[in-house]
Motif scaffolding. Structure first.
Motif, PDB file in Angstrom:
ATOM      1  N   MET A   1       0.858  -1.180   0.000  1.00 46.81           N
ATOM      2  CA  MET A   1       0.000   0.000   0.000  1.00 46.81           C
ATOM      3  C   MET A   1       0.897   1.234   0.000  1.00 46.81           C
ATOM      4  O   MET A   1       1.847   1.311   0.781  1.00 46.81           O
ATOM      5  CB  MET A   1      -0.902  -0.026   1.236  1.00 46.81           C
ATOM      6  CG  MET A   1      -1.916   1.073   1.333  1.00 46.81           C
ATOM      7  SD  MET A   1      -3.306   1.003   0.201  1.00 46.81           S
ATOM      8  CE  MET A   1      -4.160  -0.454   0.725  1.00 46.81           C
ATOM      9  N   ILE A   2       0.603   2.174  -0.876  1.00 49.89           N
ATOM     10  CA  ILE A   2       1.322   3.438  -0.884  1.00 49.89           C
ATOM     11  C   ILE A   2       0.306   4.557  -0.679  1.00 49.89           C
ATOM     12  O   ILE A   2      -0.900   4.347  -0.766  1.00 49.89           O
ATOM     13  CB  ILE A   2       2.121   3.663  -2.184  1.00 49.89           C
ATOM     14  CG1 ILE A   2       1.180   3.741  -3.383  1.00 49.89           C
ATOM     15  CG2 ILE A   2       3.172   2.593  -2.380  1.00 49.89           C
ATOM     16  CD1 ILE A   2       1.827   4.340  -4.588  1.00 49.89           C
ATOM     17  N   ALA A  92       0.773  11.505  -9.463  1.00 50.26           N
ATOM     18  CA  ALA A  92       1.938  10.840  -8.876  1.00 50.26           C
ATOM     19  C   ALA A  92       2.926  11.825  -8.263  1.00 50.26           C
ATOM     20  O   ALA A  92       3.769  11.420  -7.460  1.00 50.26           O
ATOM     21  CB  ALA A  92       2.631   9.980  -9.928  1.00 50.26           C
ATOM     22  N   ARG A  93       2.824  13.100  -8.565  1.00 51.83           N
ATOM     23  CA  ARG A  93       3.703  14.086  -7.933  1.00 51.83           C
ATOM     24  C   ARG A  93       3.401  14.214  -6.438  1.00 51.83           C
ATOM     25  O   ARG A  93       4.183  14.787  -5.697  1.00 51.83           O
ATOM     26  CB  ARG A  93       3.591  15.428  -8.623  1.00 51.83           C
ATOM     27  CG  ARG A  93       4.132  15.400 -10.037  1.00 51.83           C
ATOM     28  CD  ARG A  93       4.569  16.752 -10.507  1.00 51.83           C
ATOM     29  NE  ARG A  93       4.904  16.753 -11.913  1.00 51.83           N
ATOM     30  CZ  ARG A  93       6.096  16.471 -12.407  1.00 51.83           C
ATOM     31  NH1 ARG A  93       7.080  16.149 -11.592  1.00 51.83           N
ATOM     32  NH2 ARG A  93       6.319  16.501 -13.701  1.00 51.83           N
ATOM     33  N   LEU A  94       2.288  13.637  -6.002  1.00 58.47           N
ATOM     34  CA  LEU A  94       1.930  13.649  -4.583  1.00 58.47           C
ATOM     35  C   LEU A  94       2.432  12.402  -3.855  1.00 58.47           C
ATOM     36  O   LEU A  94       2.231  12.267  -2.653  1.00 58.47           O
ATOM     37  CB  LEU A  94       0.416  13.775  -4.425  1.00 58.47           C
ATOM     38  CG  LEU A  94      -0.252  14.957  -5.142  1.00 58.47           C
ATOM     39  CD1 LEU A  94      -1.738  14.963  -4.866  1.00 58.47           C
ATOM     40  CD2 LEU A  94       0.384  16.275  -4.773  1.00 58.47           C
ATOM     41  N   MET A  95       3.098  11.499  -4.577  1.00 53.08           N
ATOM     42  CA  MET A  95       3.671  10.289  -3.986  1.00 53.08           C
ATOM     43  C   MET A  95       5.103  10.580  -3.551  1.00 53.08           C
ATOM     44  O   MET A  95       5.723  11.541  -4.006  1.00 53.08           O
ATOM     45  CB  MET A  95       3.677   9.155  -5.019  1.00 53.08           C
ATOM     46  CG  MET A  95       2.312   8.730  -5.479  1.00 53.08           C
ATOM     47  SD  MET A  95       2.459   7.489  -6.806  1.00 53.08           S
ATOM     48  CE  MET A  95       0.726   7.259  -7.199  1.00 53.08           C
ATOM     49  N   ASP A  98      10.775   8.253  -3.940  1.00 56.28           N
ATOM     50  CA  ASP A  98      11.305   6.925  -4.252  1.00 56.28           C
ATOM     51  C   ASP A  98      10.286   6.065  -4.992  1.00 56.28           C
ATOM     52  O   ASP A  98      10.640   5.225  -5.807  1.00 56.28           O
ATOM     53  CB  ASP A  98      11.829   6.216  -3.000  1.00 56.28           C
ATOM     54  CG  ASP A  98      10.786   6.043  -1.920  1.00 56.28           C
ATOM     55  OD1 ASP A  98       9.878   6.881  -1.821  1.00 56.28           O
ATOM     56  OD2 ASP A  98      10.901   5.071  -1.142  1.00 56.28           O
ATOM     57  N   VAL A  99       8.998   6.275  -4.737  1.00 57.42           N
ATOM     58  CA  VAL A  99       7.947   5.548  -5.456  1.00 57.42           C
ATOM     59  C   VAL A  99       7.949   5.983  -6.917  1.00 57.42           C
ATOM     60  O   VAL A  99       7.917   5.157  -7.830  1.00 57.42           O
ATOM     61  CB  VAL A  99       6.562   5.800  -4.813  1.00 57.42           C
ATOM     62  CG1 VAL A  99       5.448   5.229  -5.670  1.00 57.42           C
ATOM     63  CG2 VAL A  99       6.517   5.207  -3.412  1.00 57.42           C
TER      64      VAL A  99
END
Length: 119
Positions: A1-2, A92-95, A98-99
């Motif tokens: 889970m990310i 995805a810029r909010l992840m 490293d993800v």
């Protein structure tokens, strides 16, 4: 889970798995938002809290609702207006960095041809 989170943390997305591929689109809205999209089935993504305070923006054919945090303004995701459509985009810029670093980035020319530039 990310997890993906807006700047202030009021809107979080819990996602089943890290993205393998990200899309960098240059269409009129994506380039202005400065987003990288990770695509998922809606069932793979949970909004935390479920009633998180987002505003939406829809344009053109109104097939997508772009969500942003009401507090800090970060674009968090888009969702289809048609519930039968089984795809949504998460910013995805909010992840975590490293993800994102582990994913392949594809450049989509959405401004002119709607094709991937690296194919």
């Amino acid at each position: 889970m990310i997890e993906a989170s807006c700047h202030c943390g009021a809107v979080r997305l819990a996602i089943e798995s890290a993205p393998e591929t990200l899309t960098d689109c240059n269409c009129s809205i994506c380039r202005r938002y400065g987003v990288l999209w990770a695509y998922y089935r809606p069932g793979q993504v949970r909004l935390v809290p479920p009633d998180a305070a987002t505003d939406t923006y829809m344009w053109d054919d109104r097939s997508l609702a772009f969500h942003r945090c009401r507090t800090c303004g970060c674009v968090t995701h888009w969702a289809p207006s048609d519930p039968a459509r089984d795809r949504m985009g998460v910013n995805a810029r909010l992840m975590d960095l490293d993800v994102r670093a582990a994913a392949r980035v594809r450049r989509l020319d959405g401004a002119v041809t709607e094709r991937y530039l690296d194919d």
